[in-house]
Enzyme design. Structure first.
Site, mmCIF file in Angstrom:
data_model
loop_
_atom_site.group_PDB
_atom_site.id
_atom_site.type_symbol
_atom_site.label_atom_id
_atom_site.label_comp_id
_atom_site.label_asym_id
_atom_site.label_seq_id
_atom_site.Cartn_x
_atom_site.Cartn_y
_atom_site.Cartn_z
ATOM 1 N NE ARG A 109 -3.859 1.942 2.546
ATOM 2 C CZ ARG A 109 -3.828 2.689 3.655
ATOM 3 N NH1 ARG A 109 -2.970 2.393 4.628
ATOM 4 N NH2 ARG A 109 -4.628 3.715 3.800
ATOM 5 C CG ASP B 246 6.491 6.850 -3.191
ATOM 6 O OD1 ASP B 246 6.507 8.070 -2.918
ATOM 7 O OD2 ASP B 246 7.440 6.283 -3.774
ATOM 8 C CB SER C 6 7.177 12.313 -2.335
ATOM 9 O OG SER C 6 6.205 11.578 -3.055
ATOM 10 C CG ASN D 86 -0.542 8.547 2.388
ATOM 11 O OD1 ASN D 86 -0.875 7.498 1.852
ATOM 12 N ND2 ASN D 86 -0.064 9.578 1.705
ATOM 13 N N PRO E 102 -6.322 7.127 -5.347
ATOM 14 C CG PRO E 102 -6.203 5.479 -6.977
ATOM 15 C CD PRO E 102 -5.351 6.234 -5.999
ATOM 16 C CB THR F 30 -5.646 -10.976 -2.073
ATOM 17 O OG1 THR F 30 -5.897 -12.300 -1.597
ATOM 18 C CG2 THR F 30 -4.148 -10.808 -2.262
ATOM 19 C CG ASP G 115 -9.063 -12.467 0.625
ATOM 20 O OD1 ASP G 115 -10.099 -13.138 0.799
ATOM 21 O OD2 ASP G 115 -8.163 -12.803 -0.156
ATOM 22 C CG ASP H 270 -5.083 -16.011 -1.734
ATOM 23 O OD1 ASP H 270 -5.786 -14.978 -1.915
ATOM 24 O OD2 ASP H 270 -5.140 -16.678 -0.692
#
Length: 327
Positions: free
Chosen positions: A64, A69, A78, A96, A165, A196, A247, A255
């Site tokens: 993540r 980044d 950054s 973040n 996003p 996952t 998940d 997976d």
């Protein structure tokens, strides 16, 4: 099953070889540190694996962190910079605030500075740590990480908010967000498979349980049994501390189970469910139900993401510490 998967992954990596590595991302090279710091990648992997061996939640965190980044000013580390008296940095932006694992990055950087001072960038370290942490369970690298990135000197919380996003995005906004980084709908679906592993905070999806359209309703696209389960974890819209597996039952194992859940309308975030709202995207989800295809495609999309807007050559710098720019 795991052994056969490992064999498959080794085969895929062997077949792909150097294809697309040289020249990718403008100046990145698989052997960038071969002469300047030959032990660099070994040091990164050994320290990363040491920590992941005792903390199986780290791969999701590093994956993540790398993603967040690269989506802001490219893969330039950054996201690792601390805020200053005059600037609120990326790591203090809402998306973040739950990032973790910075201490591991700092330890690796410190070790590398003792071994080869001023040579290995924080941007390369982060890209390698993301790969190595996820690869730990297989004992072999899942994707190539060509190196040679330089570190950025600008980090703004406002840019993180504008570029990362959101879990509340619909398909249109997701598609545009990825297109802004030269990533396709195919990359969007494949990289979403990173869900996952890891967890999500209630406040990023509880509107789907309690107030989807602002009328105290639930998201009709969410599996009702799954929704009932989530309500036992997230008791209200105001809960911003409880975490839930993205998940269920498999959140520590990398997976393709995410896609099986998605097909049952058990995607945790609105941005997950959105992948089924477009026919082309939904067709790609179906393809990812094949484990071999998912691993091969994830490899390619991660290699592509890792080259977003990279700084190379005379651009950027090699930070002495990952948390501050050089004075």
């Amino acid at each position: 099953m795991k052994n056969s998967l490992v064999f498959l992954l080794i085969s895929l990596i062997g077949l792909s070889g150097f294809v697309g590595v040289l020249g990718q991302g403008g100046g990145l090279n698989k052997y960038f540190y071969e002469k300047s710091c030959p032990l660099a990648e070994h040091i990164v992997q050994s320290i990363t694996w040491k920590y992941v061996a005792s903390n199986s939640t780290l791969p999701a965190k590093f994956l993540r962190m790398h993603f967040h980044d690269c989506f802001v000013r490219g893969c330039d580390a950054s996201v690792l910079l601390d805020s200053t008296a005059n600037n609120s940095a990326e790591k203090d932006a809402v998306p973040n605030k739950s990032l973790a694992g910075f201490d591991v990055i700092d330890e690796i950087k410190s070790h590398l500075e003792k071994t080869c001072p001023g040579v290995v960038s924080c941007a390369d370290i982060l890209a390698l740590v993301a790969r190595d942490s996820v690869s730990f369970q297989f004992g072999t690298p899942l994707w190539e990480v060509p190196t040679g990135r330089k570190d950025g000197i600008i980090s703004r919380a406002s840019e993180a908010l504008a570029n990362i996003p959101s879990p509340f995005f619909n398909f249109t906004t997701l598609k545009q967000s990825f297109a802004n980084k030269s990533l396709t709908v195919h990359d969007l679906v494949v990289l979403s498979g990173g869900h996952t592993i890891g967890v999500g905070h209630c406040n990023f999806f509880s509107n789907r349980l309690y107030n989807f359209t602002g009328k105290g309703d639930a998201d009709p696209s969410l599996n009702s049994t799954y929704a009932s389960f989530l309500k036992t974890k997230c008791k209200s819209l105001s809960d911003n501390t409880t975490i839930v597996e993205m998940d269920p039952g498999s959140s520590l194992s990398f997976d393709n189970n995410y896609f099986s859940n998605l097909k049952q309308n058990k995607g945790l975030f609105q941005s997950d469910a959105a992948l089924l709202t477009d026919q082309g995207s939904s067709n790609i989800v179906d393809e990812m139900l094949n484990s071999k295809i998912f691993f091969d495609e994830f490899k390619q999309s991660m290699e592509k993401m890792g080259t977003i807007e990279v700084l190379t050559g005379t651009s950027g710098e090699i930070r002495k510490k990952c948390t501050v720019i050089n004075s």
